[in-house]
Design an enzyme around this catalytic site. Structure first.
Site, PDB file in Angstrom:
ATOM      1  N   SER A 172     -25.800 -50.648  81.581  1.00 39.53           N
ATOM      2  CA  SER A 172     -26.332 -51.033  80.271  1.00 39.53           C
ATOM      3  C   SER A 172     -26.768 -52.495  80.304  1.00 39.53           C
ATOM      4  CB  SER A 172     -25.237 -50.884  79.220  1.00 39.53           C
ATOM      5  OG  SER A 172     -25.611 -51.527  78.018  1.00 39.53           O
ATOM      6  N   TYR A 184     -16.805 -51.369  76.326  1.00 38.05           N
ATOM      7  CA  TYR A 184     -17.925 -50.719  77.028  1.00 38.05           C
ATOM      8  C   TYR A 184     -18.559 -51.661  78.062  1.00 38.05           C
ATOM      9  CZ  TYR A 184     -22.672 -48.539  77.129  1.00 38.05           C
ATOM     10  OH  TYR A 184     -23.874 -47.975  77.484  1.00 38.05           O
TER      11      TYR A 184
HETATM   12  N1  LIG Z   1     -28.847 -44.966  74.501  1.00 34.91           N
HETATM   13  C1  LIG Z   1     -28.764 -46.266  74.780  1.00 34.91           C
HETATM   14  O1  LIG Z   1     -29.210 -47.130  73.998  1.00 34.91           O
HETATM   15  C2  LIG Z   1     -28.132 -46.716  76.071  1.00 34.91           C
HETATM   16  C3  LIG Z   1     -28.250 -48.073  76.416  1.00 34.91           C
HETATM   17  C4  LIG Z   1     -27.662 -48.528  77.588  1.00 34.91           C
HETATM   18  C5  LIG Z   1     -27.007 -47.643  78.412  1.00 34.91           C
HETATM   19  N2  LIG Z   1     -26.894 -46.319  78.073  1.00 34.91           N
HETATM   20  C6  LIG Z   1     -26.172 -45.446  79.010  1.00 34.91           C
HETATM   21  O2  LIG Z   1     -27.011 -44.358  79.372  1.00 34.91           O
HETATM   22  C7  LIG Z   1     -26.205 -43.214  79.671  1.00 34.91           C
HETATM   23  C8  LIG Z   1     -26.703 -42.029  78.856  1.00 34.91           C
HETATM   24  O3  LIG Z   1     -26.596 -42.366  77.485  1.00 34.91           O
HETATM   25  P1  LIG Z   1     -27.338 -41.564  76.313  1.00 34.91           P
HETATM   26  O4  LIG Z   1     -27.786 -42.571  75.350  1.00 34.91           O
HETATM   27  O5  LIG Z   1     -28.278 -40.580  76.875  1.00 34.91           O
HETATM   28  O6  LIG Z   1     -26.051 -40.841  75.667  1.00 34.91           O
HETATM   29  P2  LIG Z   1     -25.882 -39.479  74.872  1.00 34.91           P
HETATM   30  O7  LIG Z   1     -27.173 -38.989  74.360  1.00 34.91           O
HETATM   31  O8  LIG Z   1     -24.745 -39.723  73.931  1.00 34.91           O
HETATM   32  O9  LIG Z   1     -25.386 -38.458  76.024  1.00 34.91           O
HETATM   33  C9  LIG Z   1     -24.160 -38.686  76.655  1.00 34.91           C
HETATM   34  C10 LIG Z   1     -23.939 -37.635  77.735  1.00 34.91           C
HETATM   35  O10 LIG Z   1     -22.654 -37.910  78.329  1.00 34.91           O
HETATM   36  C11 LIG Z   1     -21.843 -36.746  78.260  1.00 34.91           C
HETATM   37  N3  LIG Z   1     -20.447 -37.077  77.989  1.00 34.91           N
HETATM   38  C12 LIG Z   1     -19.951 -37.810  76.966  1.00 34.91           C
HETATM   39  N4  LIG Z   1     -18.601 -37.780  76.990  1.00 34.91           N
HETATM   40  C13 LIG Z   1     -18.251 -37.014  78.058  1.00 34.91           C
HETATM   41  C14 LIG Z   1     -17.012 -36.585  78.603  1.00 34.91           C
HETATM   42  N5  LIG Z   1     -15.834 -36.912  78.045  1.00 34.91           N
HETATM   43  N6  LIG Z   1     -17.025 -35.798  79.681  1.00 34.91           N
HETATM   44  C15 LIG Z   1     -18.195 -35.437  80.251  1.00 34.91           C
HETATM   45  N7  LIG Z   1     -19.396 -35.778  79.784  1.00 34.91           N
HETATM   46  C16 LIG Z   1     -19.418 -36.563  78.689  1.00 34.91           C
HETATM   47  C17 LIG Z   1     -22.398 -35.935  77.100  1.00 34.91           C
HETATM   48  O11 LIG Z   1     -22.054 -34.548  77.293  1.00 34.91           O
HETATM   49  P3  LIG Z   1     -21.768 -33.569  76.003  1.00 34.91           P
HETATM   50  O12 LIG Z   1     -23.057 -33.588  75.210  1.00 34.91           O
HETATM   51  O13 LIG Z   1     -21.467 -32.255  76.579  1.00 34.91           O
HETATM   52  O14 LIG Z   1     -20.620 -34.202  75.276  1.00 34.91           O
HETATM   53  C18 LIG Z   1     -23.895 -36.223  77.196  1.00 34.91           C
HETATM   54  O15 LIG Z   1     -24.498 -35.330  78.104  1.00 34.91           O
HETATM   55  C19 LIG Z   1     -24.765 -43.612  79.353  1.00 34.91           C
HETATM   56  O16 LIG Z   1     -24.099 -43.994  80.531  1.00 34.91           O
HETATM   57  C20 LIG Z   1     -24.921 -44.808  78.437  1.00 34.91           C
HETATM   58  O17 LIG Z   1     -23.817 -45.665  78.484  1.00 34.91           O
HETATM   59  C21 LIG Z   1     -27.446 -45.847  76.926  1.00 34.91           C
END
Ligand SMILES: NC(=O)c1ccc[n+]([C@@H]2O[C@H](COP(=O)([O-])OP(=O)(O)OC[C@H]3O[C@@H](n4cnc5c(N)ncnc54)[C@H](OP(=O)(O)O)[C@@H]3O)[C@@H](O)[C@H]2O)c1
Length: 251
Positions: free
Chosen positions: A147, A160
């Protein structure tokens, strides 16, 4: 565009958001993609159906990465799926994408929130990588999703950001450790990206856009494009890097 033809990929957290788009792109480049989720069965199955409808290959894996057994459950399902589909248990591209974000400043973080955040964002990728290393072929790829919160100070990311910083340290260490085998290990660090983790209301949008050089909020595909590039042969000379994909947020 079959640059990844014959490759086997594993993408965690592929049911939605960034992971979903990463899996789609790797499949479009020809990889057989094992897609993982925890709870979102329907959307993961829909991703598999979409990939197959486009002529690609994918298979679902379910495991809870907040549970210490999660990485081993992924490995067991992966071994069976890939042995059946490919004839041997091997992996070429591991994308540690699953993550959780509980926005809390240090004053209000509970011990449970601390453990959950460290578990899903750091301990699970660590042990999943450990499990998958014997399967990862020479010249493979490990791509860890961190991130921009490790570069900028956002007080509400009190747990985080340190968890993701640990993942970035692991990336560099593994790049050195696995380099002799031609395996590259990189971090992709997204900026604000519109997903379930970061829902964008009008107020957030206005405030954030003013801090982003390219003048808009990121989409999951913006991040996935860079991850897909790192998986290709053209990126074979890039390792130990932290690539921020944020449209130039807070520069
Ligand atoms: N969105 C942003 O602004 C942002 C910014 C910086 C970094 N990131 C990083 O990018 C990555 C993806 O984020 P996103 O925004 O796409 O998030 P998201 O839409 O919330 O998706 C999160 C994913 O992680 C899985 N997950 C969550 N808890 C879990 C658990 N206990 N066990 C197994 N799987 C789990 C979820 O599976 P289920 O749906 O089955 O629960 C989902 O597939 C993450 O590492 C996040 O930290 C995101």
């Amino acid at each position: 565009m079959a640059q990844l033809h014959g490759k086997v990929a594993l993408v965690t957290g592929a049911s939605q958001g960034i992971g979903y788009q990463i899996a789609l792109r790797l499949a479009r480049l020809g990889a057989f993609v094992c897609v993982h989720a925890h709870r979102s069965k329907e959307s993961l199955m829909q991703l598999v159906a979409t990939i197959e409808a486009e002529g690609g290959k994918a298979a679902p894996i379910f495991a809870d990465l907040s549970d210490a057994k999660g990485p081993y459950e992924i490995q067991a399902q992966f071994d069976k799926i890939v042995a059946d589909a490919v004839g041997e248990t091997r992996l070429d591209i591991l994308v540690n994408n699953a993550g959780v974000l509980k926005r809390e400043p240090i004053e209000s973080v509970t011990s449970e929130q601390f453990d959950l955040t460290l578990m899903v964002n750091l301990k699970a990728p660590f042990f999943l990588t450990q499990c998958m290393l014997p399967r990862l072929r020479d010249h493979g790829r490990i791509i860890n999703i961190s991130s921009m919160g490790t570069r900028m100070a956002f007080p509400e990311m009190a747990v985080y950001a340190p968890a993701k910083a640990g993942l970035e340290a692991l990336t560099r260490l593994l790049a050195a450790h696995l380099g002799p085998r031609g395996i590259t290990v990189n971090t992709v660090a997204p900026g604000l990206t519109e997903t379930a983790m970061s829902p964008i209301d009008e107020h957030t949008a206005a405030r954030a856009i003013s801090s982003i050089a390219l003048g808009r909020i990121g989409a999951p595909g913006d991040i996935a494009d860079v991850v897909a590039f790192l998986a290709t042969d053209e990126a074979k000379w890039i390792t130990a890097q932290r690539i921020e994909v944020s449209g130039g947020q807070k520069i």
